[in-house]
Design a protein around this motif. Structure first.
Motif, short mmCIF file in Angstrom:
data_model
loop_
_atom_site.label_atom_id
_atom_site.label_comp_id
_atom_site.label_asym_id
_atom_site.label_seq_id
_atom_site.Cartn_x
_atom_site.Cartn_y
_atom_site.Cartn_z
N GLU A 1 0.85 -1.20 0.00
CA GLU A 1 0.00 0.00 0.00
C GLU A 1 0.88 1.25 0.00
OE1 GLU A 1 -3.72 0.48 0.91
OE2 GLU A 1 -3.57 -1.28 -0.38
N PRO A 2 0.55 2.22 -0.84
CA PRO A 2 1.32 3.46 -0.81
C PRO A 2 1.26 4.06 0.60
CG PRO A 2 -0.23 3.44 -2.64
CD PRO A 2 -0.54 2.26 -1.80
N ASP A 3 2.40 4.51 1.07
CA ASP A 3 2.47 5.01 2.44
C ASP A 3 2.86 6.49 2.40
OD1 ASP A 3 2.84 5.41 5.13
OD2 ASP A 3 4.82 4.48 5.16
N HIS A 4 1.89 7.35 2.68
CA HIS A 4 2.19 8.78 2.64
C HIS A 4 2.29 9.32 4.05
CE1 HIS A 4 1.50 8.23 -1.51
NE2 HIS A 4 0.20 8.11 -1.41
N ASP A 5 3.48 9.31 4.58
CA ASP A 5 3.65 9.79 5.95
C ASP A 5 4.25 11.20 5.96
OD1 ASP A 5 6.15 9.20 5.07
OD2 ASP A 5 6.73 7.99 6.79
N GLU A 6 4.27 11.83 4.78
CA GLU A 6 4.80 13.19 4.71
C GLU A 6 3.68 14.16 4.35
OE1 GLU A 6 7.99 12.69 1.94
OE2 GLU A 6 9.38 12.02 3.50
N LEU A 7 4.00 15.44 4.45
CA LEU A 7 2.95 16.43 4.20
C LEU A 7 2.93 16.93 2.76
CD1 LEU A 7 3.46 18.31 7.53
CD2 LEU A 7 1.43 17.05 6.89
#
Lengths: 10, 212
Positions: free
Chosen positions: A4-10
């Motif tokens: 799963e794409p993991d977007h932990d940034e803003l």
């Protein structure tokens, strides 16, 4: 890769 | 979270605060592109659709809310409260020339074909070019107020610091996101000419004026 794409940034 | 990412976020926050303060204290949005601000509001809206579905940290959620609120507050100040000071004659960039290609590209090149993911990708591509109407406006008028230059410098520094963060994360965690990185490089490159003028002129106390 099919993780799963993991977007932990803003 | 590393120091470069934090620095990037803070530069971004600083840019947003500088812009809001400039408009609020001078009671004017002269020299600011409303078109770019519309694109930033669209960017944050599309990217932070995951605010309630993907919890990362309190820090992330708070920043998302702050960025969103600031983006819409800026639009309110420009298009409602200080509408009379908005320099629309010089803000003539066609938004569809940026929104449509960003949307098309997001549909074709993404990590996963789902609504949230395509919207995230769209926001990444759109953010990369969202400053173009503002830079176009500066080049049209041939100058920018110092405070506008500081805003642009902080805003440009944010993605540049994120690039360092991505290099750092690649080596320290093996993490990389090709879409965000390539778009981030494009975004930063767009500021290079401005960075040069900022360092050679504004930091020496001169007004940012483009060579005739």
């Amino acid at each position: 890769d099919d993780a799963e794409p993991d977007h932990d940034e803003l | 979270m590393n120091i470069f990412r934090l620095g990037g976020d803070l530069a971004h926050l600083l840019a947003i605060i500088i812009l809001l303060l400039k408009i609020w204290t001078t009671r004017s949005c002269a020299g600011i592109s409303g078109k770019s601000q519309i694109l930033f509001a669209l960017t944050f809206t599309a990217r932070y659709l995951d605010l309630f579905t993907n919890f990362v940290s309190v820090y992330n959620s708070v920043m998302k809310v702050v960025y969103l609120a600031a983006a819409y507050a800026t639009l309110y100040l420009m298009y409602v409260k200080f509408k009379a000071t908005y320099d629309h004659n010089h803000d003539t960039f066609r938004l569809e020339f940026l929104i449509l290609p960003a949307a098309g590209l997001a549909l074709i090149i993404n990590h996963e074909f789902s609504i949230i993911e395509v919207m995230w990708t769209f926001s990444i591509y759109l953010e990369a070019v969202a400053i173009l109407p503002q830079l176009f406006m500066v080049s049209k008028t041939g100058e920018a107020e110092s405070i506008t230059s500081h805003y642009l410098f902080a805003l440009g520094s944010y993605r540049a610091l994120y690039i360092v963060n991505w290099v750092y994360r690649y080596y320290s965690e093996g993490f990389y996101d090709m879409i965000a990185t390539l778009a981030g490089v494009v975004q930063t490159v767009l500021y290079c000419d401005f960075f040069y003028l900022y360092i050679t002129k504004v930091l020496k106390g001169k007004k940012l004026q483009l060579p005739a």
